[in-house]
Design a protein around this motif. Sequence first.
Motif, PDB file in Angstrom:
ATOM      1  N   GLU B  30       0.811  -1.206  -0.174  1.00 34.84           N
ATOM      2  CA  GLU B  30      -0.106   0.078   0.046  1.00 34.84           C
ATOM      3  C   GLU B  30       0.801   1.333   0.044  1.00 34.84           C
ATOM      4  O   GLU B  30       0.536   2.211  -0.680  1.00 34.84           O
ATOM      5  CB  GLU B  30      -0.746   0.062   1.157  1.00 34.84           C
ATOM      6  CG  GLU B  30      -2.220   0.833   1.346  1.00 34.84           C
ATOM      7  CD  GLU B  30      -3.184   0.647  -0.033  1.00 34.84           C
ATOM      8  OE1 GLU B  30      -3.025  -0.648  -0.465  1.00 34.84           O
ATOM      9  OE2 GLU B  30      -3.810   1.513  -0.191  1.00 34.84           O
ATOM     10  N   VAL B  33       2.161   2.112  -3.568  1.00 36.63           N
ATOM     11  CA  VAL B  33       1.110   2.892  -4.347  1.00 36.63           C
ATOM     12  C   VAL B  33       0.661   4.017  -3.964  1.00 36.63           C
ATOM     13  O   VAL B  33       0.429   5.052  -4.568  1.00 36.63           O
ATOM     14  CB  VAL B  33      -0.419   1.630  -4.258  1.00 36.63           C
ATOM     15  CG1 VAL B  33      -1.525   2.492  -5.217  1.00 36.63           C
ATOM     16  CG2 VAL B  33      -0.092   0.246  -4.607  1.00 36.63           C
ATOM     17  N   ILE B  54      -9.078   4.533  -9.808  1.00 35.95           N
ATOM     18  CA  ILE B  54      -8.392   3.214  -9.716  1.00 35.95           C
ATOM     19  C   ILE B  54      -8.974   2.265  -8.664  1.00 35.95           C
ATOM     20  O   ILE B  54      -9.126   2.674  -7.624  1.00 35.95           O
ATOM     21  CB  ILE B  54      -6.627   3.601  -9.378  1.00 35.95           C
ATOM     22  CG1 ILE B  54      -6.035   4.399 -10.494  1.00 35.95           C
ATOM     23  CG2 ILE B  54      -5.850   1.989  -9.328  1.00 35.95           C
ATOM     24  CD1 ILE B  54      -4.763   4.885 -10.052  1.00 35.95           C
ATOM     25  N   VAL B  55      -9.164   1.055  -9.140  1.00 38.11           N
ATOM     26  CA  VAL B  55      -9.596  -0.088  -8.419  1.00 38.11           C
ATOM     27  C   VAL B  55      -8.442  -0.882  -8.166  1.00 38.11           C
ATOM     28  O   VAL B  55      -7.831  -1.506  -9.058  1.00 38.11           O
ATOM     29  CB  VAL B  55     -10.878  -0.674  -8.853  1.00 38.11           C
ATOM     30  CG1 VAL B  55     -11.180  -1.734  -7.802  1.00 38.11           C
ATOM     31  CG2 VAL B  55     -11.994   0.302  -8.945  1.00 38.11           C
ATOM     32  N   LEU B  56      -7.956  -1.361  -6.954  1.00 39.04           N
ATOM     33  CA  LEU B  56      -6.781  -2.313  -6.773  1.00 39.04           C
ATOM     34  C   LEU B  56      -7.557  -3.450  -6.388  1.00 39.04           C
ATOM     35  O   LEU B  56      -8.235  -3.372  -5.467  1.00 39.04           O
ATOM     36  CB  LEU B  56      -5.808  -1.762  -5.588  1.00 39.04           C
ATOM     37  CG  LEU B  56      -5.415  -0.528  -5.859  1.00 39.04           C
ATOM     38  CD1 LEU B  56      -4.310  -0.171  -4.433  1.00 39.04           C
ATOM     39  CD2 LEU B  56      -4.399  -0.218  -6.997  1.00 39.04           C
ATOM     40  N   VAL B  57      -7.222  -4.630  -7.151  1.00 34.82           N
ATOM     41  CA  VAL B  57      -7.826  -5.959  -7.072  1.00 34.82           C
ATOM     42  C   VAL B  57      -6.936  -6.517  -6.117  1.00 34.82           C
ATOM     43  O   VAL B  57      -5.594  -7.108  -6.726  1.00 34.82           O
ATOM     44  CB  VAL B  57      -8.075  -6.575  -8.291  1.00 34.82           C
ATOM     45  CG1 VAL B  57      -8.440  -7.985  -8.195  1.00 34.82           C
ATOM     46  CG2 VAL B  57      -9.056  -5.556  -9.266  1.00 34.82           C
ATOM     47  N   ARG B  58      -7.122  -6.662  -4.824  1.00 33.81           N
ATOM     48  CA  ARG B  58      -6.200  -7.540  -3.710  1.00 33.81           C
ATOM     49  C   ARG B  58      -6.715  -8.880  -3.355  1.00 33.81           C
ATOM     50  O   ARG B  58      -5.854  -9.607  -3.348  1.00 33.81           O
ATOM     51  CB  ARG B  58      -5.950  -6.548  -2.746  1.00 33.81           C
ATOM     52  CG  ARG B  58      -4.916  -5.420  -3.089  1.00 33.81           C
ATOM     53  CD  ARG B  58      -4.246  -4.895  -1.776  1.00 33.81           C
ATOM     54  NE  ARG B  58      -3.374  -3.821  -2.020  1.00 33.81           N
ATOM     55  CZ  ARG B  58      -1.888  -3.931  -2.331  1.00 33.81           C
ATOM     56  NH1 ARG B  58      -1.539  -4.953  -2.243  1.00 33.81           N
ATOM     57  NH2 ARG B  58      -1.308  -2.731  -2.516  1.00 33.81           N
ATOM     58  N   SER B  59      -7.968  -8.715  -3.039  1.00 32.02           N
ATOM     59  CA  SER B  59      -8.583  -9.932  -2.570  1.00 32.02           C
ATOM     60  C   SER B  59      -8.600 -11.358  -3.293  1.00 32.02           C
ATOM     61  O   SER B  59      -8.885 -10.871  -4.481  1.00 32.02           O
ATOM     62  CB  SER B  59      -9.786  -9.872  -1.717  1.00 32.02           C
ATOM     63  OG  SER B  59     -10.964  -9.359  -2.658  1.00 32.02           O
ATOM     64  N   ALA B  62     -12.050 -10.895  -5.238  1.00 33.15           N
ATOM     65  CA  ALA B  62     -12.088  -9.893  -6.335  1.00 33.15           C
ATOM     66  C   ALA B  62     -11.242 -10.430  -7.411  1.00 33.15           C
ATOM     67  O   ALA B  62     -11.813 -10.410  -8.745  1.00 33.15           O
ATOM     68  CB  ALA B  62     -11.630  -8.652  -5.909  1.00 33.15           C
ATOM     69  N   ARG B  65     -13.513 -12.940  -9.415  1.00 27.41           N
ATOM     70  CA  ARG B  65     -14.561 -12.224 -10.237  1.00 27.41           C
ATOM     71  C   ARG B  65     -13.829 -11.730 -11.474  1.00 27.41           C
ATOM     72  O   ARG B  65     -14.333 -11.357 -12.488  1.00 27.41           O
ATOM     73  CB  ARG B  65     -15.307 -11.217  -9.423  1.00 27.41           C
ATOM     74  CG  ARG B  65     -15.924 -11.571  -8.401  1.00 27.41           C
ATOM     75  CD  ARG B  65     -16.879 -10.444  -7.886  1.00 27.41           C
ATOM     76  NE  ARG B  65     -16.115  -9.495  -6.922  1.00 27.41           N
ATOM     77  CZ  ARG B  65     -16.184  -8.231  -6.923  1.00 27.41           C
ATOM     78  NH1 ARG B  65     -16.857  -7.745  -7.876  1.00 27.41           N
ATOM     79  NH2 ARG B  65     -15.428  -7.587  -5.987  1.00 27.41           N
TER      80      ARG B  65
END
Lengths: 196, 196
Positions: B30, B33, B54-59, B62, B65
């Motif tokens: 983090e 970023v 911005i969408v951070l795809v971490r999990s 997610a 998906r």
Amino acid sequence: MSLVLDPAAQDLLFREARTANTFTDEPVTEEQVQAIYDLVKYGPTAFNQTPLRIVLVRSAEARERLAPLMAEGNRAKTAAAPLVAILAADNEFHEELPGLFPHFPQAKDAFFAERPVRERSAGLNAALQAAYFIVGVRAAGLAAGPMTGFDFPGVQKEFLDDDHTPLMIVNIGKPGEDASFPRSPRLAYDEVITTV
Amino acid sequence: MSLVLDPAAQDLLFREARTANTFTDEPVTEEQVQAIYDLVKYGPTAFNQTPLRIVLVRSAEARERLAPLMAEGNRAKTAAAPLVAILAADNEFHEELPGLFPHFPQAKDAFFAERPVRERSAGLNAALQAAYFIVGVRAAGLAAGPMTGFDFPGVQKEFLDDDHTPLMIVNIGKPGEDASFPRSPRLAYDEVITTV
């Protein structure tokens, strides 16, 4: 610090660099533009399509053709800038793809056979390259003044052709007196970036 | 040399930086970023509109998906990248303009009252910011892997909303083994730049 880029370079490219609205009369040389291009040509684009094309407006005659096509608020500074660059997207970039993307020369026909697809891709990727170009102008110790306030169809007709879409016009030079507005606020991290 | 930017910085950001297709498993923190955003937020946009979101795809949830929405050739590398960022344009950026552009708070209504105008402006300016972001990733000593091969409406529906248009998805991390293709050719100066 989480960045490895030298702090002086951070300042030169982002933190202290500012959009300029006035310029000194120091010329911007052909050698400087060549050095800028030789750096920023390496910035990544989809399929290495590199669709950005640039028209440098240098002659008095060309300046006179450009002036009435600028929005009124951009006219004086464009007339006074040492160099003016018209940035455009080449919608026929696919003709170069077999040479530019030798890993997969079929990309030209497989992905870019249709003009609307090319226009969308050229618009996005030329915009990426426009940003690299602005960074490159700063890397040369110059200031950029990017503008979208102009007559787009008029500039296309006067300086380009049906296959080249204007993207922006950039004034380039050493910043003059009162070159910039005070730095405007930026959005906070949490207003821009979310994590899922 | 016509550039004032330090040669090591030129290499880090452009000459030696490469788009990565494989990554080590070293995490992208983090803090990294945040440092990237804190640098590239200063890159110029029209009216300082800064429409990039911005969408951070971490999990893991997610990631699962996202996977089926990626083009097949992008699926494995996106699953393996330490961090995946969805870059999008905020078509309602004008709501922030009075704060972002205090010199001329009327810009919100004078220029951006109409949604199609906002979509065009947000698309261009978010693309500029996407390029600044890629440069910033490199400034952090990381490699970026920008991609447009994904289901755009699917990603918008799954991760964004009607007001946010996806622009690209960027894998981020330390480059792994055989991370890059050989460097592809670039167009010569005279193929890109003309002078009038």
